[in-house]
Design an enzyme around this catalytic site. Structure first.
Site, mmCIF file in Angstrom:
data_model
loop_
_atom_site.group_PDB
_atom_site.id
_atom_site.type_symbol
_atom_site.label_atom_id
_atom_site.label_comp_id
_atom_site.label_asym_id
_atom_site.label_seq_id
_atom_site.Cartn_x
_atom_site.Cartn_y
_atom_site.Cartn_z
ATOM 1 N N ASP A 7 0.855 -1.191 0.000
ATOM 2 C CA ASP A 7 0.000 0.000 0.000
ATOM 3 C C ASP A 7 0.885 1.233 0.000
ATOM 4 O OD1 ASP A 7 -2.733 1.131 0.128
ATOM 5 O OD2 ASP A 7 -1.984 2.022 1.976
ATOM 6 N N GLU A 52 -6.553 18.269 0.713
ATOM 7 C CA GLU A 52 -7.392 17.077 0.516
ATOM 8 C C GLU A 52 -6.631 15.800 0.882
ATOM 9 O OE1 GLU A 52 -6.613 19.012 -2.509
ATOM 10 O OE2 GLU A 52 -7.979 20.475 -1.604
ATOM 11 N N HIS A 57 -4.585 11.131 5.011
ATOM 12 C CA HIS A 57 -3.538 10.383 5.727
ATOM 13 C C HIS A 57 -2.873 11.147 6.862
ATOM 14 C CE1 HIS A 57 -0.911 12.774 3.182
ATOM 15 N NE2 HIS A 57 -1.272 12.115 2.089
ATOM 16 N N HIS A 150 -5.891 6.999 6.857
ATOM 17 C CA HIS A 150 -5.185 6.031 6.036
ATOM 18 C C HIS A 150 -3.714 5.997 6.454
ATOM 19 C CE1 HIS A 150 -8.167 5.833 2.444
ATOM 20 N NE2 HIS A 150 -8.793 6.089 3.585
#
Length: 226
Positions: A7, A52, A57, A150
Site C-alpha cells: 500500500d 485534501e 492520511h 489512512h
C-alpha cells in the site's frame, strides 16, 4: 507461496500532474498467512501537501521533510518484495505511482502482471456492493477501529486479512493446527472361572426318553439293511 501486500500514500491522484509518493509499506505472506515480516518507509515528496490529501492520511509536508527521498528507499523496498506477487487494493493506482517514481529515476518499472488487485476480486464477488477497504473490513468482520486515517502499514495489515477472506475465508487454525494423538486405554476385565455344570440326565428323564422312543413307528435305526 510468498506474496507481499503493498500500500502507498500520496500527495494526490495523478503522478503525471506532479503528485508524489509519501509512504510505502509491505507485509509478507506465506501461503496467504502473514509471517510478521514487514517493510515501511515515509518519503519526502519535495513538495507541498494538498489539504485534501492531508485530510486522508494526516502526513504534513513538515513531517515528511525529515524523511528520505524516494531514491533512498526504493532499493530496500524492491529487495523486500523480491520476485513475489504483489497484493494491492486498486492495484492500478499504487503501481502507477511506484512506476512513475521509478521512471523519474530512469529505472525500469515493476510489471503490472505481478499485481493481484483485491478491488477487482471484491467487485467480482460482490457486484454492485461497496468494496472499499473499510467496507470489506465491515463485511468480513475485520477490526479496523484503529484506522482513523489512512496509513500504508496498517492498511497492508487489514488488507492481508481481507485478502484471506476473499480467497474463500478462514478455515480452522488456517490449516496449521498440529494434530494431537489420543492415547487408547484398553481395560481388561478379570473373570472368575466357574466349574463345569453336570449334564447327565436324571432317571426320570431317561425313563421319559425311552417311553417317547417306544412310540415311534419304524425308526430309522431299526430298519433292515438293504
Amino acid at each position: 507461496m510468498r506474496e507481499i501486500v503493498v500500500d502507498t500514500e500520496t500527495t494526490g491522484l495523478d503522478p503525471l500532474k506532479g503528485d508524489r509518493l509519501v509512504e510505502i509499506a509491505g507485509v509478507e505472506l506465506v501461503n496467504h498467512v502473514p509471517t510478521g515480516n514487514s517493510f515501511h518507509r515515509y518519503i519526502n515528496p519535495q513538495r507541498d501537501m494538498p489539504e485534501e490529501a492531508f485530510r486522508i492520511h494526516g502526513l504534513s509536508a513538515d513531517f515528511l521533510a525529515g524523511h528520505p527521498l524516494f531514491h533512498e528507499v526504493i532499493d530496500d523496498f524492491l529487495e523486500f518484495a523480491g520476485e513475489s506477487r504483489l497484493i494491492i487494493h486498486n492495484a492500478a493506482f499504487d503501481m502507477r505511482f511506484i512506476n512513475a517514481e521509478l521512471a523519474r529515476l530512469g529505472r525500469r518499472g515493476v510489471p503490472m502482471d505481478r499485481a493481484v488487485d483485491t478491488l477487482a476480486m471484491a467487485q467480482k464477488r460482490f457486484p454492485g456492493a461497496p468494496n472499499s477497504l473499510d467496507a470489506l473490513c465491515r463485511r468480513f468482520g475485520v477490526d479496523s477501529s484503529a484506522r482513523v486515517k489512512h496509513g500504508a502499514l496498517l492498511d497492508c495489515e487489514l488488507l492481508a486479512e481481507v485478502y484471506l477472506n476473499l480467497l474463500g475465508g478462514r478455515q480452522a487454525d488456517l490449516g496449521l493446527k498440529v494434530e494431537t494423538r489420543r492415547s487408547m486405554v484398553v481395560q481388561v476385565t478379570q473373570r472368575t472361572v466357574r466349574p463345569a455344570r453336570p449334564h447327565a440326565a436324571s432317571p426320570e428323564e431317561l425313563a421319559a426318553h425311552r417311553a417317547f422312543v417306544a412310540r415311534l413307528k419304524e425308526p430309522l435305526w431299526d430298519l433292515p439293511e438293504g
